[in-house]
Motif scaffolding. Structure first.
Motif, PDB file in Angstrom:
ATOM      1  N   UNK A  55       0.833  -1.203   0.000  1.00 13.81           N
ATOM      2  CA  UNK A  55       0.000   0.000   0.000  1.00 13.81           C
ATOM      3  C   UNK A  55       0.869   1.254   0.000  1.00 13.81           C
ATOM      4  N   UNK A  56       1.866   1.260   0.866  1.00 16.01           N
ATOM      5  CA  UNK A  56       2.754   2.424   0.944  1.00 16.01           C
ATOM      6  C   UNK A  56       3.590   2.554  -0.321  1.00 16.01           C
ATOM      7  N   UNK A  57       4.089   1.444  -0.839  1.00 15.39           N
ATOM      8  CA  UNK A  57       4.888   1.492  -2.061  1.00 15.39           C
ATOM      9  C   UNK A  57       4.051   2.014  -3.229  1.00 15.39           C
ATOM     10  N   UNK A  58       2.818   1.568  -3.325  1.00 17.07           N
ATOM     11  CA  UNK A  58       1.945   2.025  -4.411  1.00 17.07           C
ATOM     12  C   UNK A  58       1.673   3.524  -4.295  1.00 17.07           C
ATOM     13  N   UNK A  59       1.483   3.996  -3.063  1.00 16.92           N
ATOM     14  CA  UNK A  59       1.267   5.421  -2.834  1.00 16.92           C
ATOM     15  C   UNK A  59       2.468   6.238  -3.304  1.00 16.92           C
ATOM     16  N   UNK A  60       3.661   5.786  -2.943  1.00 18.99           N
ATOM     17  CA  UNK A  60       4.879   6.496  -3.340  1.00 18.99           C
ATOM     18  C   UNK A  60       5.072   6.438  -4.848  1.00 18.99           C
ATOM     19  N   UNK A  61       4.846   5.276  -5.431  1.00 20.43           N
ATOM     20  CA  UNK A  61       5.002   5.136  -6.879  1.00 20.43           C
ATOM     21  C   UNK A  61       4.018   6.035  -7.614  1.00 20.43           C
ATOM     22  N   UNK A  62       2.796   6.139  -7.110  1.00 17.00           N
ATOM     23  CA  UNK A  62       1.788   6.992  -7.742  1.00 17.00           C
ATOM     24  C   UNK A  62       2.153   8.466  -7.653  1.00 17.00           C
ATOM     25  N   UNK A  63       2.812   8.844  -6.558  1.00 14.95           N
ATOM     26  CA  UNK A  63       3.150  10.248  -6.331  1.00 14.95           C
ATOM     27  C   UNK A  63       4.433  10.666  -7.030  1.00 14.95           C
ATOM     28  N   UNK A  64       5.409   9.764  -7.109  1.00 15.75           N
ATOM     29  CA  UNK A  64       6.744  10.146  -7.568  1.00 15.75           C
ATOM     30  C   UNK A  64       7.172   9.471  -8.878  1.00 15.75           C
ATOM     31  N   UNK A  65       6.507   8.385  -9.237  1.00  9.88           N
ATOM     32  CA  UNK A  65       6.892   7.564 -10.396  1.00  9.88           C
ATOM     33  C   UNK A  65       8.277   6.933 -10.228  1.00  9.88           C
ATOM     34  N   UNK A  66       8.838   6.979  -9.020  1.00 13.89           N
ATOM     35  CA  UNK A  66      10.154   6.398  -8.756  1.00 13.89           C
ATOM     36  C   UNK A  66       9.975   5.012  -8.157  1.00 13.89           C
ATOM     37  N   UNK A  67      10.337   3.993  -8.918  1.00 13.00           N
ATOM     38  CA  UNK A  67      10.143   2.638  -8.432  1.00 13.00           C
ATOM     39  C   UNK A  67      11.108   2.313  -7.294  1.00 13.00           C
ATOM     40  N   UNK A  68      12.306   2.898  -7.300  1.00  8.51           N
ATOM     41  CA  UNK A  68      13.251   2.630  -6.211  1.00  8.51           C
ATOM     42  C   UNK A  68      12.814   3.309  -4.923  1.00  8.51           C
ATOM     43  N   UNK A  70       9.737   3.742  -4.166  1.00 10.25           N
ATOM     44  CA  UNK A  70       8.584   2.942  -3.751  1.00 10.25           C
ATOM     45  C   UNK A  70       8.999   1.710  -2.961  1.00 10.25           C
ATOM     46  N   UNK A  71      10.008   0.975  -3.449  1.00 11.80           N
ATOM     47  CA  UNK A  71      10.388  -0.255  -2.745  1.00 11.80           C
ATOM     48  C   UNK A  71      11.111   0.048  -1.435  1.00 11.80           C
ATOM     49  N   UNK A  72      11.778   1.195  -1.360  1.00 10.31           N
ATOM     50  CA  UNK A  72      12.403   1.568  -0.086  1.00 10.31           C
ATOM     51  C   UNK A  72      11.343   1.937   0.936  1.00 10.31           C
ATOM     52  N   UNK A  73      10.450   2.837   0.562  1.00  6.64           N
ATOM     53  CA  UNK A  73       9.452   3.313   1.513  1.00  6.64           C
ATOM     54  C   UNK A  73       8.466   2.211   1.888  1.00  6.64           C
ATOM     55  N   UNK A  74       8.190   1.311   0.950  1.00  7.01           N
ATOM     56  CA  UNK A  74       7.261   0.231   1.249  1.00  7.01           C
ATOM     57  C   UNK A  74       7.735  -0.665   2.377  1.00  7.01           C
ATOM     58  N   UNK A  75       8.980  -1.116   2.320  1.00  9.73           N
ATOM     59  CA  UNK A  75       9.447  -2.040   3.357  1.00  9.73           C
ATOM     60  C   UNK A  75       9.766  -1.330   4.668  1.00  9.73           C
ATOM     61  N   UNK A  76       9.892  -0.009   4.637  1.00  7.69           N
ATOM     62  CA  UNK A  76      10.048   0.722   5.895  1.00  7.69           C
ATOM     63  C   UNK A  76       8.852   0.507   6.810  1.00  7.69           C
ATOM     64  N   UNK A  77       7.681   0.324   6.219  1.00  6.51           N
ATOM     65  CA  UNK A  77       6.478   0.056   7.012  1.00  6.51           C
ATOM     66  C   UNK A  77       6.681  -1.190   7.861  1.00  6.51           C
ATOM     67  N   UNK A  78       7.233  -2.222   7.268  1.00  7.84           N
ATOM     68  CA  UNK A  78       7.456  -3.477   7.981  1.00  7.84           C
ATOM     69  C   UNK A  78       8.571  -3.333   9.004  1.00  7.84           C
ATOM     70  N   UNK A  79       9.586  -2.541   8.680  1.00  6.89           N
ATOM     71  CA  UNK A  79      10.675  -2.331   9.643  1.00  6.89           C
ATOM     72  C   UNK A  79      10.198  -1.678  10.926  1.00  6.89           C
ATOM     73  N   UNK A  80       9.057  -1.004  10.892  1.00  3.52           N
ATOM     74  CA  UNK A  80       8.522  -0.330  12.081  1.00  3.52           C
ATOM     75  C   UNK A  80       7.360  -1.076  12.723  1.00  3.52           C
ATOM     76  N   UNK A  81       6.975  -2.211  12.175  1.00  3.07           N
ATOM     77  CA  UNK A  81       5.816  -2.950  12.660  1.00  3.07           C
ATOM     78  C   UNK A  81       6.169  -3.709  13.937  1.00  3.07           C
ATOM     79  N   UNK A 193       9.548  -6.545  -4.895  1.00  2.00           N
ATOM     80  CA  UNK A 193      10.025  -6.243  -6.239  1.00  2.00           C
ATOM     81  C   UNK A 193       8.930  -5.491  -6.973  1.00  2.00           C
ATOM     82  N   UNK A 194       9.333  -4.559  -7.851  1.00  2.00           N
ATOM     83  CA  UNK A 194       8.345  -3.699  -8.492  1.00  2.00           C
ATOM     84  C   UNK A 194       8.761  -3.342  -9.906  1.00  2.00           C
TER      85      UNK A 194
END
Length: 328
Positions: A55-68, A70-81, A193-194
């Protein structure tokens, strides 16, 4: 012990509908992807915790078009869970009672960075990104990785175990076994992966590693080609499970190379599992591994050694948690 650390069939609890896409895909049966299905953009991530990460990766990808990004910010969610005992500083420690972290990130042009045996840093994936972007190196480990993180402005965190990890560690010490028993003392790496709309690809992988491992042990997650590999010309792959078995076959690199030779993502993942079985026959009883793959056309595949590997899929029309097919 957290149920996340047991490779069993898991159910999908819907309710995080942040985008107007379908969420009604059943997770009751293994799902084989048709080779004719193609999606771009597309994000895959391992395990149930891949859903909020995607969800977070998709949000970032939609906002920035940067796939890298997106994959960084996406897994940060899990690092804080804090409910996740397999990723981040809240994860289960090594047998000395110290949480140590591994992470890697890679772009489809070959740029990559990783950290191994990192202590006291909340977001190892962000440090791996800095290694990729700010140094001439690919991997930093141990105290050197920690000093580099400090130099880049990352604050040091406490090494006091999270309440859940501390409780589990005390229980483990009662009958501590030197050899980790997979499916009991397990770990659920998040690999993501994205594929972007522009055809660019990226991947990330982060973990606190095998529970109660020997101090200094490093798994597959920070090793480019083992836990993660990405090539814009071909595709991307990531792995989860017992890292030693994945390292022995260079699992993610193998899958990408098989796709380069014409295999579909699904076929490549299945062949990687067959290779893994051949190299680990003595240890199969207590072994689980799962692979994910995407090719440059937007086809994807997933395969595991055993039943119970779930993965999250997200594209413009649907997001869903799926059960992988499996070999044994």
């Amino acid at each position: 012990m957290s149920s996340r650390r047991v490779f069993i069939k898991k159910s999908f609890l819907a309710g995080s509908a942040l985008l107007p896409i379908q969420l009604l895909h059943s997770c009751s049966e293994p799902d084989r992807v048709s080779s004719t299905e193609k999606f771009k953009p597309l994000i895959l991530a391992t395990w149930d915790h891949g859903m909020p990460a995607n969800d977070r990766a998709w949000e970032v990808l939609s906002q920035t078009a940067s796939v890298v990004d997106a994959v960084e910010e996406g897994v940060k969610v899990t690092e804080l869970d804090m409910d996740n005992l397999s990723v981040g500083l809240q994860g289960l420690p090594d047998r000395e009672g110290i949480p140590t972290l591994d992470a890697s990130i890679m772009k489809g042009d070959g740029s990559c960075g990783s950290v191994a045996f990192l202590r006291q840093i909340k977001h190892p994936i962000a440090v791996a990104r800095k290694v990729m972007d700010e140094t001439p190196h690919v991997m930093l480990a141990g105290e050197g990785a920690r000093q580099f993180a400090i130099s880049q402005g990352f604050p040091l965190e406490s090494e006091v175990l999270s309440p859940k990890a501390a409780k589990a560690f005390e229980e483990w010490k009662v009958n501590a076994q030197y050899k980790p028993i997979i499916n009991i003392e397990n770990h659920d790496t998040i690999g993501m992966i994205a594929l972007g709309a522009d055809g660019k690809m990226a991947g990330s992988c982060t973990t606190s590693g095998l529970a109660y491992k020997m101090h200094g042990r490093v798994g597959d997650s920070p090793i480019i080609g083992a836990g993660l590999f990405v090539d814009d010309e071909v595709g991307a792959a990531t792995a989860t499970g017992l890292g030693e078995s994945i390292i022995r076959i260079c699992g993610s690199f193998l899958i990408v190379e098989l796709m380069r030779q014409g295999r579909t993502p699904q076929e490549a993942c299945e062949e990687a599992v067959r290779r893994l079985i051949a190299k680990n026959r003595k240890d199969l009883d207590n072994l689980q591994v799962g692979f994910l793959a995407i090719n440059k056309e937007g086809e994807y595949g997933a395969y595991a050694l055993r039943e119970g590997f779930t993965y999250a899929m997200h594209h413009a029309k649907e997001k869903a948690l799926k059960n992988s097919t499996f070999a044994l």
